[in-house]
Design an enzyme around this catalytic site. Structure first.
Site, PDB file in Angstrom:
ATOM      1  N   GLU A 292       4.322  -9.330  15.773  1.00  0.00           N
ATOM      2  CA  GLU A 292       3.719  -9.745  17.048  1.00  0.00           C
ATOM      3  C   GLU A 292       4.040 -11.226  17.313  1.00  0.00           C
ATOM      4  OE1 GLU A 292      -0.397  -8.885  17.114  1.00  0.00           O
ATOM      5  OE2 GLU A 292      -0.636  -9.482  19.215  1.00  0.00           O
TER       6      GLU A 292
ATOM      7  N   ARG B 224       0.807  -1.220   0.000  1.00  0.00           N
ATOM      8  CA  ARG B 224       0.000   0.000   0.000  1.00  0.00           C
ATOM      9  C   ARG B 224       0.843   1.274   0.000  1.00  0.00           C
ATOM     10  NH1 ARG B 224      -2.699  -3.675   3.022  1.00  0.00           N
ATOM     11  NH2 ARG B 224      -1.857  -2.852   4.955  1.00  0.00           N
TER      12      ARG B 224
HETATM   13  P1  AMP Z   1       3.876  -1.501  11.667  1.00  0.00           P
HETATM   14  O1  AMP Z   1       5.112  -2.192  11.194  1.00  0.00           O
HETATM   15  O2  AMP Z   1       3.286  -2.096  12.902  1.00  0.00           O
HETATM   16  O3  AMP Z   1       4.075   0.004  11.790  1.00  0.00           O
HETATM   17  O4  AMP Z   1       2.762  -1.744  10.572  1.00  0.00           O
HETATM   18  C1  AMP Z   1       2.770  -1.011   9.426  1.00  0.00           C
HETATM   19  C2  AMP Z   1       2.384  -1.830   8.209  1.00  0.00           C
HETATM   20  O5  AMP Z   1       1.250  -2.649   8.456  1.00  0.00           O
HETATM   21  C3  AMP Z   1       2.017  -0.907   7.069  1.00  0.00           C
HETATM   22  O6  AMP Z   1       2.573  -1.409   5.876  1.00  0.00           O
HETATM   23  C4  AMP Z   1       0.515  -0.890   7.057  1.00  0.00           C
HETATM   24  O7  AMP Z   1       0.042  -0.952   5.738  1.00  0.00           O
HETATM   25  C5  AMP Z   1       0.082  -2.117   7.849  1.00  0.00           C
HETATM   26  N1  AMP Z   1      -0.868  -1.831   8.936  1.00  0.00           N
HETATM   27  C6  AMP Z   1      -0.620  -1.949  10.265  1.00  0.00           C
HETATM   28  N2  AMP Z   1      -1.695  -1.676  10.991  1.00  0.00           N
HETATM   29  C7  AMP Z   1      -2.663  -1.352  10.107  1.00  0.00           C
HETATM   30  C8  AMP Z   1      -4.039  -0.948  10.231  1.00  0.00           C
HETATM   31  N3  AMP Z   1      -4.635  -0.831  11.436  1.00  0.00           N
HETATM   32  N4  AMP Z   1      -4.727  -0.683   9.099  1.00  0.00           N
HETATM   33  C9  AMP Z   1      -4.132  -0.791   7.897  1.00  0.00           C
HETATM   34  N5  AMP Z   1      -2.868  -1.170   7.707  1.00  0.00           N
HETATM   35  C10 AMP Z   1      -2.131  -1.445   8.789  1.00  0.00           C
END
Ligand code: AMP
Length: 171
Positions: free
Chosen positions: A96, A59
Site C-alpha cells: 500500500e 505464517r
Molecule cells: P496480500 O499480499 O495483500 O495478499 O497479503 C497477504 C499477506 O499478508 C499474507 O502473508 C498474510 O499473512 C498477510 N495478511 C494480509 N491481510 C491479512 C489479514 N487481514 N489478516 C492476517 N494476515 C493478513
C-alpha cells in the site's frame, strides 16, 4: 459453519487502523482444530501430484510444512531479504505504501517441478503473485495457490489468474 471458523480470531485495527487481522493462533493452539484444518487444506489439493510446497514467511510455514509432509513433497521457505544463506532469486512487489522483497533459494525448484503455493491469508494477492513469479522463473509448474482464508472483497484471486486459487474459508 466450517469447523475451523471458531478458531480464527478477528483482531480489529491490527497492525494498523482499519485492518481486521485474521489471527490464526487459537487454531494453532488446538491440536484437533489444526488436524481438521490440515485435512481441509489437503482436500483442496485432492490427488494432484505435488513435488514441492512453497510457504511464505512466516505464517505460511505452519501448515506449509505439514502439507508437504502429508503429500510426501519437499518444503521450500520463501523469506524476507537476507534470511536465506545460499544463492537466491528475489522479487519486489508493491505494498500500500512502498514495496517489499521476497527471496527463494535458486536451487529449490527444478524445471518441471509441480508446485503448491501455500499461505495463511490471501488478501490483495501481491505476496502470492510475487511468489508465483519466483516459482515460474525457476521453471516450476504452479498446480494450486492454497490458503486457509481468502478475503474475497480484495479480489486477490483475480490477480493470480490464470492460476488456480483454493481456500478453506472465504470472507
Ligand atoms: P496480500 O499480499 O495483500 O495478499 O497479503 C497477504 C499477506 O499478508 C499474507 O502473508 C498474510 O499473512 C498477510 N495478511 C494480509 N491481510 C491479512 C489479514 N487481514 N489478516 C492476517 N494476515 C493478513
Amino acid at each position: 459453519m466450517n469447523a475451523i471458523e471458531p478458531f480464527i480470531r478477528d483482531i480489529n485495527d491490527f497492525p494498523k487502523p482499519g485492518i481486521v487481522f485474521k489471527d490464526l493462533t487459537p487454531l494453532l493452539n488446538n491440536p484437533e482444530a489444526t488436524k481438521v484444518c490440515l485435512h481441509q487444506l489437503l482436500t483442496l489439493v485432492g490427488d494432484q501430484p505435488i513435488d514441492k510446497v512453497v510457504g511464505m514467511e512466516a505464517r505460511g510455514f505452519f501448515f506449509g510444512l505439514l502439507i508437504a509432509q502429508a503429500l510426501d513433497a519437499g518444503f521450500i521457505p520463501v523469506r524476507k531479504p537476507g534470511k536465506l544463506p545460499h544463492e537466491t532469486i528475489s522479487e519486489t512487489y508493491a505494498l500500500e505504501y512502498g514495496s517489499d522483497i521476497l527471496e527463494m533459494h535458486k536451487d529449490a525448484i527444478k524445471p518441471g517441478d509441480r508446485v503448491l503455493i501455500h499461505d495463511d491469508v490471501l488478501a490483495t494477492g501481491g505476496t502470492a503473485e510475487a511468489v508465483c513469479k519466483l516459482v515460474e522463473r525457476l521453471g516450476g509448474v504452479i498446480v494450486q495457490c492454497n490458503f486457509i482464508m481468502q478475503l474475497g472483497f480484495l479480489n486477490g484471486k483475480e490477480r493470480l489468474e490464470p492460476h488456480t486459487v483454493s481456500s478453506v474459508l472465504t470472507y
